[in-house]
Design an enzyme around this catalytic site. Structure first.
Site, PDB file in Angstrom:
ATOM      1  N   CYS A  18      12.704  -4.004  51.313  1.00 43.06           N
ATOM      2  CA  CYS A  18      13.698  -4.313  52.330  1.00 43.06           C
ATOM      3  C   CYS A  18      14.793  -5.179  51.717  1.00 43.06           C
ATOM      4  O   CYS A  18      14.707  -5.590  50.567  1.00 43.06           O
ATOM      5  CB  CYS A  18      13.064  -5.057  53.485  1.00 43.06           C
ATOM      6  SG  CYS A  18      12.323  -6.598  52.951  1.00 43.06           S
ATOM      7  N   ASP A  28     -10.280  17.029  37.818  1.00 42.19           N
ATOM      8  CA  ASP A  28     -10.953  15.959  37.100  1.00 42.19           C
ATOM      9  C   ASP A  28     -11.679  15.136  38.168  1.00 42.19           C
ATOM     10  O   ASP A  28     -11.353  15.218  39.350  1.00 42.19           O
ATOM     11  CB  ASP A  28      -9.903  15.119  36.371  1.00 42.19           C
ATOM     12  CG  ASP A  28     -10.493  13.855  35.796  1.00 42.19           C
ATOM     13  OD1 ASP A  28     -11.547  13.960  35.160  1.00 42.19           O
ATOM     14  OD2 ASP A  28      -9.904  12.786  35.987  1.00 42.19           O
ATOM     15  N   ASP A  74      -5.895  12.834  36.054  1.00 37.13           N
ATOM     16  CA  ASP A  74      -5.112  11.607  35.962  1.00 37.13           C
ATOM     17  C   ASP A  74      -5.171  10.925  34.597  1.00 37.13           C
ATOM     18  O   ASP A  74      -4.234  10.274  34.194  1.00 37.13           O
ATOM     19  CB  ASP A  74      -5.583  10.601  37.021  1.00 37.13           C
ATOM     20  CG  ASP A  74      -6.957  10.050  36.694  1.00 37.13           C
ATOM     21  OD1 ASP A  74      -7.764  10.824  36.155  1.00 37.13           O
ATOM     22  OD2 ASP A  74      -7.215   8.872  36.954  1.00 37.13           O
TER      23      ASP A  74
END
Lengths: 707, 50
Positions: A26, A428, A602
């Site tokens: 923000c 995986d 990953d």
């Protein structure tokens, strides 16, 4: 590494360092960071880039990057040092296209202004003047804006191939040449507007394509974690200093604190600890290592500080071996031809022969070479793949925008095309089917005040177990307790004082099978169990994939026990203990038997497999290598985005095919007009903008595709 | 005709101005952080008052 910008400041040279700060959400964060950093000694200025979640700090050379990172963290934001942006060059190519587009837009508007007057009936001297003015604008504009096409076409021709840019370049050059001749001889029709308009629409397609690539890559760049940028080196005299990873040498001794990852391969000299090897090998349980054991770069030290003697750095580490394997595995994919280029293979020869036939026909019936050439140029202009050039990128940009809102970043259009084709999914385990980080299992055993104390302690530590506890507690909307005198006891955990009571979160007194942590408040102790959980909706996502016609299986580097637990829970076939090489072989086997494989993984150990698969997706928690090798990255904890991206990719291909049908349908209508010599520049302009508009509007329907 | 002699150069000049301005904006990274520009208007800069 970082861009050293010689700012013409009064005396000193300044450096600019960039940091990724994912928590910028923000306007408050922007001012907090900028006001907090500006005015600090050594910092000249700082600037937050909200879109990319980055902070650029210009500082005196004395300030170390690590120091700056701590300054940002002191403001309450986690920050990672951003190394050289390897994608900066590609960003430049989009900038070039945008400039070309701006010039073409300028030219198109002004020439159109003149052309409308000609079409409205300007004649004689006025028409000639307007044609000359058009030529004056069009020639430099085409020379500037046409370069991307001319260069690419020249490249293709040099290698004896053809692509979409060849008919485009020929069409534009012929149209321009003929128009100049018409202008010089005072003819009625000049096609400058068509040529520039064509360039404008085609460049719009290219810019869309490039912007899509940049947007996803910036997002992924912001996610890339700098796992280990360097290490604290201790010399014989016992002095320590920070050395960047690239400057590490064998025989140096690295001091690796708990929660730090290794920057180089080495042998443990003193101390013993557990290492999180999940990104390297896929093993989900921490591996205990003691004096004399090997510790690999990229693994994370979990328990207590150790001293590691460096044995291999940079190119020689096992990480680099995986990178080489990845390079080889990626070769196959570079042969993929994108759908637009496949279309061009048929389209270009067809169009050229048609134009040639038109020329021969009109010559044969005695229309004269001038008239015949005019008609064949009209054929080239009207068939120029204007809508075709927009058909693919427009659909892909809208689709990737829709996916981005759902937290999936697709790297480029070709990834979307390949995603639509897959018919087998390989997963995986660690970090892909599971969350890849420990999640506390028994938080309910704690009372509210215990939870508050645990959160306050966990927040002060960077240990992965603490992170897991913190995430779990924050999800329960717990407010941290106010603690005094928080300190880290090396190898033990975090300790503090709470209302005069000694509190501690750390290593359990009794050793447990699973990852665990002990919370002590006063005399009362509670053991917190942590485990790597399966992603919340993994089984739904796999069922959805099966509906889409994608059978799935698991291939993991982890031991058979952990793999079979997950395989049973999701009822999937599984292969355990697979090395990076074996993962690639499994994919090659599937590919050879005719499958198009989607790899979801990953870790570093998945890198080669991600590169070898037809298309690959990595979770946002993946290693740098995983994210770079994958074609798409999803940021949510849910696995559903994998199924979603396939649905959207298939929907996109439908729209692309529709767009092709529209573009070809338009040609079927327009070509007879051109062949009979009825196409004036006015008709060409209308036909071209109309068909482009239809294609873009059709692509916009994909906006809701990811719902 | 004499009107055209003035109007066409003016139209071209205005277009060129726009183009030059766009190039300037590109070169000075005006499009780097569009979301940030939208957020920054909300920052209360009380300490930066002259």
């Amino acid at each position: 590494m970082n861009a050293i910008a010689p700012i013409a400041d009064s005396q000193a040279r300044t450096n600019i360092s960039r940091f990724v700060v994912p928590a910028i959400r923000c306007a408050g964060c922007i001012s907090k960071i900028e006001n907090g950093l500006n005015g600090k000694p050594g910092i000249l200025s700082s600037r937050v880039n909200f879109s990319t979640k980055q902070v650029a700090i210009s500082h005196l050379p004395e300030m170390e990057e690590d120091q700056l990172r701590r300054e940002i963290e002191a403001l309450g934001f986690e920050a990672q040092i951003l190394a050289d942006n390897p994608l900066a060059e590609e960003k430049g190519s989009t900038d070039k296209l945008i400039r070309a587009l701006a010039v073409a837009g300028f030219g198109m508007m002004n020439i159109m202004l003149l052309s409308v007057s000609v079409w409205s009936g300007a004649a004689g001297v006025t028409r000639e003047l307007f044609h000359w003015l058009s030529a004056l604008i069009a020639i430099p504009v085409i020379a500037y804006s046409g370069r991307p096409f001319f260069a690419s076409a020249a490249m293709a021709l040099r290698y004896g191939r053809t692509n979409m840019d060849v008919p485009i370049s020929i069409g534009i050059l012929l149209a321009t040449g003929l128009s100049i001749h018409e202008t010089a001889t005072g003819g009625a029709h000049a096609y400058f507007d068509s040529a520039v308009m064509l360039l404008f629409f085609l460049l719009a397609g290219r810019v869309l394509d490039g912007m899509m690539r940049d947007r996803a890559r910036e997002g992924i760049g912001a996610l890339l974690k700098q796992t280990a940028t360097g290490a604290m080196i201790v010399d014989d005299a016992g002095n320590s200093r920070w050395v960047a990873a690239r400057d590490l040498l064998p025989e140096m001794r690295m001091m690796v604190a708990a929660g730090e990852s290794l920057a180089a391969d080495g042998v443990i000299e003193s101390g013993s600890s557990s290492f999180d090897c999940s990104l390297m090998t896929g093993e989900s349980e921490p591996q205990p290592r003691g004096k004399g054991d090997m510790a690999l770069a990229g693994t994370l030290n979990l328990l207590s500080p150790v001293v590691v003697r460096v044995t291999a750095t940079g190119e020689d580490t096992s990480v680099a071996d995986i990178a080489r394997l990845m390079d080889q595995a990626g070769q196959r994919r570079s042969f993929y031809v994108r759908i637009a280029d496949r279309a061009a293979r048929y389209y270009a020869p067809a169009v050229h022969s048609l134009a040639l036939l038109a020329f021969i026909f009109w010559m044969a019936v005695g229309a004269g070479w001038h008239q015949s050439l005019l008609i064949s140029v009209a054929v080239l202009i009207i068939t120029c793949p204007c809508a075709l050039g927009l058909a693919v990128p427009a659909a892909q940009v809208v689709a990737s925008g829709a996916l981005l809102r759902k937290g999936v970043m697709v790297k480029d259009g070709s990834a979307l095309e390949r995603l639509a084709e897959v018919d087998y999914a390989l997963f995986d385990k660690t970090g892909t089917l599971t969350l890849g980080h420990p999640v506390p299992l028994n938080l309910d055993d704690l009372s509210l005040s215990q939870k508050q104390v645990a959160l306050a302690l966990a927040q002060a530590s960077r240990h992965p177990v603490s992170k897991g506890i913190r995430t779990g507690l924050l999800a329960l909307d717990i407010e941290p307790a106010a603690l005094d005198d928080i300190r880290e006891l090396p190898g033990q955990g975090m300790a503090a004082t709470w209302d005069g009571v000694h509190v501690m979160l750390g290593k359990p007194e009794i050793s447990a099978d699973h990852l665990s942590s002990q919370l002590t408040v006063g005399t009362e102790s509670t053991l917190l169990q942590l485990q790597d959980e399966i992603r919340p909706d993994a089984s739904e996502a796999i069922a959805r994939l099966a509906e889409l016609g994608l059978p799935a299986s698991i291939i993991s580097g982890d031991n058979i026990g952990s793999v079979s637990a997950v395989a049973r829970a999701l009822s999937l076939p599984a292969q355990a203990g697979a090395s990076p090489q074996e993962k690639v072989e499994a994919i090659t086997r599937l590919t050879d038997s005719g499958h198009k494989v989607l790899m979801v993984g990953d870790g570093l150990n998945d890198g080669p497999a991600l590169a070898a698969a037809h298309v690959s997706i990595a979770p946002g928690s993946a290693s740098d290598v995983g994210q770079q090798a994958a074609d798409a990255v999803f940021t949510s904890t849910s696995l559903m985005p994998v199924a979603l991206s396939i649905t959207v990719a298939r929907r996109t291909m439908q729209i692309v095919h529709q767009n092709f049908a529209l573009a070809i349908g338009y040609n079927i209508l327009a070509v007879p007009l051109a062949l009979t010599g009825m196409v004036t520049p006015l008709i060409a302009a209308i036909a071209m903008s109309l068909s482009s508009l239809i294609v873009v509007v059709n692509a916009l329907r994909l906006n809701g595709a990811a719902k | 005709m004499s009107g055209l002699a003035i109007l066409i150069p003016i139209a071209l000049l205005m277009g060129l101005c726009g183009l030059v301005f766009f190039f300037w904006a590109m070169r000075h990274d005006q499009f780097e952080d569009l979301d940030g520009a939208a957020q920054r208007i909300l920052i209360e800069d009380e300490d930066e008052q002259p």
